[in-house]
Write a protein that holds these residues in place. Structure first.
Motif, PDB file in Angstrom:
ATOM      1  N   UNK A 178     -37.552  58.651  50.899  1.00 42.27           N
ATOM      2  CA  UNK A 178     -37.603  60.684  50.519  1.00 42.27           C
ATOM      3  C   UNK A 178     -38.482  60.862  48.725  1.00 42.27           C
ATOM      4  N   UNK A 179     -39.903  61.579  48.717  1.00 36.19           N
ATOM      5  CA  UNK A 179     -40.317  62.088  47.694  1.00 36.19           C
ATOM      6  C   UNK A 179     -39.489  63.583  47.550  1.00 36.19           C
ATOM      7  N   UNK A 180     -39.923  63.754  46.491  1.00 35.87           N
ATOM      8  CA  UNK A 180     -38.998  65.548  46.288  1.00 35.87           C
ATOM      9  C   UNK A 180     -40.706  66.727  46.894  1.00 35.87           C
ATOM     10  N   UNK A 181     -40.668  67.801  46.546  1.00 33.12           N
ATOM     11  CA  UNK A 181     -41.645  68.241  47.319  1.00 33.12           C
ATOM     12  C   UNK A 181     -43.437  68.119  45.922  1.00 33.12           C
ATOM     13  N   UNK A 182     -44.233  68.139  47.111  1.00 32.14           N
ATOM     14  CA  UNK A 182     -45.308  68.090  45.942  1.00 32.14           C
ATOM     15  C   UNK A 182     -45.958  70.021  45.215  1.00 32.14           C
ATOM     16  N   UNK A 183     -45.785  69.524  43.925  1.00 31.49           N
ATOM     17  CA  UNK A 183     -45.612  70.954  43.356  1.00 31.49           C
ATOM     18  C   UNK A 183     -46.652  70.955  42.351  1.00 31.49           C
ATOM     19  N   UNK A 184     -47.445  72.326  42.206  1.00 30.91           N
ATOM     20  CA  UNK A 184     -48.537  72.605  41.322  1.00 30.91           C
ATOM     21  C   UNK A 184     -49.158  72.603  39.702  1.00 30.91           C
ATOM     22  N   UNK A 185     -49.617  71.858  39.289  1.00 32.31           N
ATOM     23  CA  UNK A 185     -49.515  71.488  37.716  1.00 32.31           C
ATOM     24  C   UNK A 185     -50.985  71.940  37.016  1.00 32.31           C
ATOM     25  N   UNK A 186     -50.444  73.653  35.734  1.00 37.27           N
ATOM     26  CA  UNK A 186     -51.601  73.555  36.151  1.00 37.27           C
ATOM     27  C   UNK A 186     -51.109  73.908  34.109  1.00 37.27           C
TER      28      UNK A 186
ATOM     29  N   UNK B 260     -44.126  73.822  46.283  1.00 34.89           N
ATOM     30  CA  UNK B 260     -43.052  73.208  47.288  1.00 34.89           C
ATOM     31  C   UNK B 260     -43.811  73.054  48.500  1.00 34.89           C
ATOM     32  N   UNK B 261     -45.404  72.547  48.883  1.00 33.24           N
ATOM     33  CA  UNK B 261     -46.207  72.177  49.858  1.00 33.24           C
ATOM     34  C   UNK B 261     -46.555  71.599  51.016  1.00 33.24           C
ATOM     35  N   UNK B 262     -45.532  70.963  50.081  1.00 38.05           N
ATOM     36  CA  UNK B 262     -45.267  69.685  50.575  1.00 38.05           C
ATOM     37  C   UNK B 262     -43.906  68.316  50.639  1.00 38.05           C
ATOM     38  N   UNK B 263     -43.121  68.572  51.698  1.00 38.05           N
ATOM     39  CA  UNK B 263     -42.457  67.854  51.900  1.00 38.05           C
ATOM     40  C   UNK B 263     -42.742  66.186  52.012  1.00 38.05           C
ATOM     41  N   UNK B 264     -42.467  65.183  52.227  1.00 37.88           N
ATOM     42  CA  UNK B 264     -43.024  64.238  52.134  1.00 37.88           C
ATOM     43  C   UNK B 264     -41.912  63.266  52.469  1.00 37.88           C
TER      44      UNK B 264
END
Length: 341
Positions: free
Chosen positions: A161-169, A246-250
């Motif tokens: 399982x991967x942690x949710x993808x988040x946008x960094x900026x 949290x746009x992607x759970x994967x």
């Protein structure tokens, strides 16, 4: 992971040893699996991945290699190459197909061969971790694995399982309006490109090992990844905010080339499956323990977690591109995923 019913023991093929660091490939010689077990001939496999040595993928890979070696009485030795030492995912998959590398940790990149793999990381396909696990361990997950085996030429041994993808900026991003053409790095996944472009960003394809420099030099202004890879890539040195999109759970697979795996005797295959099950359990424990720790460490390194993100707005902005980008078959699978309880 359940064993693939279509995997059968047969006459062993020539065992291909890894060509690592640009060295020529050696072969173990022509002999069947039973003879290999009898003469103690060592089978050497190489496993590549993109993360650093302190990442849970690497730690889980080391545990897997240890278990395989133990359960095969030292007959199979797996060497692990982090930090894309064997090349990016696409390059490594090509090398596996060519017989020069044996294993890789990979995910949605496999959609270049197996279209259903795009759903491993489709934006807003999964509501939460429980929903994702129900999908990957159910009928849909089996369909995806079957296609990977047939079209990519690799056997998924176990998933992580991967942690949710988040946008960094470097400036907070709370809604699509805040993107305003922001150049962000995305992996070589067309769906990601289309979704972020639809949301208002200017997505750029780039290998993960180039992201730090790209951010440092201003070639890109942001990127999106789980917190573990944000930490592994030391992106806290060149980014200020983790925006909780949290746009992607994967999930991601540890795979081995079909030829390499099927060249093993039935007994060795069974040992690899057993090691896979135990390595997955080990990785699951690491995941629970370390993901929260990554969050804390990134804060200690100076990153700010922006919880004021309108996830519904991002979902609405991306949905048209998701539907348009997916083929009819993929979108049907996407809809089935949404219906899973």
């Amino acid at each position: 992971m359940k064993k693939f019913k279509w995997l059968v023991a047969g006459t062993a093929l020539t065992v291909v040893l890894a060509a690592c660091g640009g060295e020529d490939t050696d072969t173990a010689g022509d002999s069947n699996g039973d003879e290999n077990e009898g003469n103690g001939e060592t089978i050497e496999w190489s496993l590549g991945h993109l993360a650093a040595e302190d990442h849970i993928w690497h730690e889980t890979s080391e545990k897997f290699a240890e278990l395989v070696n133990e359960k095969t009485d030292g007959q199979i030795e797996i060497s692990i190459y982090p930090n894309n030492q064997l090349g990016g995912e696409t390059d490594t998959l090509n090398s596996i197909q060519a017989g020069n590398v044996d294993m890789v940790i990979t995910g949605e990149t496999m959609q270049n061969w197996a279209p259903k793999s795009a759903l491993l990381a489709a934006p807003f396909a999964f509501r939460d971790s429980e929903h994702m696990i129900n999908v990957v361990e159910g009928e849909i997950g089996k369909e995806i694995e079957d296609e990977i085996y047939e079209e990519v030429g690799v056997t998924p041994l176990f998933y992580m399982e991967r942690a949710p993808r988040n946008l960094t900026s470097n400036d907070p991003v709370s809604s699509p309006e805040d993107l305003d053409g922001l150049r962000i790095r995305v992996p070589n996944v067309p769906l990601f490109m289309d979704a972020w472009e639809s949301a208002g960003a200017n997505p750029q394809v780039m290998d993960f090992d180039e992201v730090f420099t790209g951010l440092q030099q201003g070639v890109i202004g942001g990127q999106e990844n789980p917190v573990d890879l944000i930490h592994s890539g030391a992106l806290y040195e060149v980014q200020d905010y983790v925006n909780m999109t949290e746009h992607v759970y994967s999930w991601i697979y540890v795979v081995v080339g079909n030829d390499q795996f099927e060249s093993l005797s039935e007994e060795l295959q069974e040992a690899v499956w057993e090691a896979s099950e135990e390595a997955k359990a080990y990785g699951d424990e690491l995941f629970v323990e370390e993901i929260e720790n990554y969050h804390n460490v990134l804060e200690d390194e100076g990153m700010t977690f922006n919880d004021n993100v309108d996830q519904d707005a991002f979902r609405e902005a991306m949905e048209p591109a998701i539907e348009e980008s997916l083929t009819e078959e993929q979108f049907e699978l996407y809809q089935r995923i949404l219906d899973v309880e």
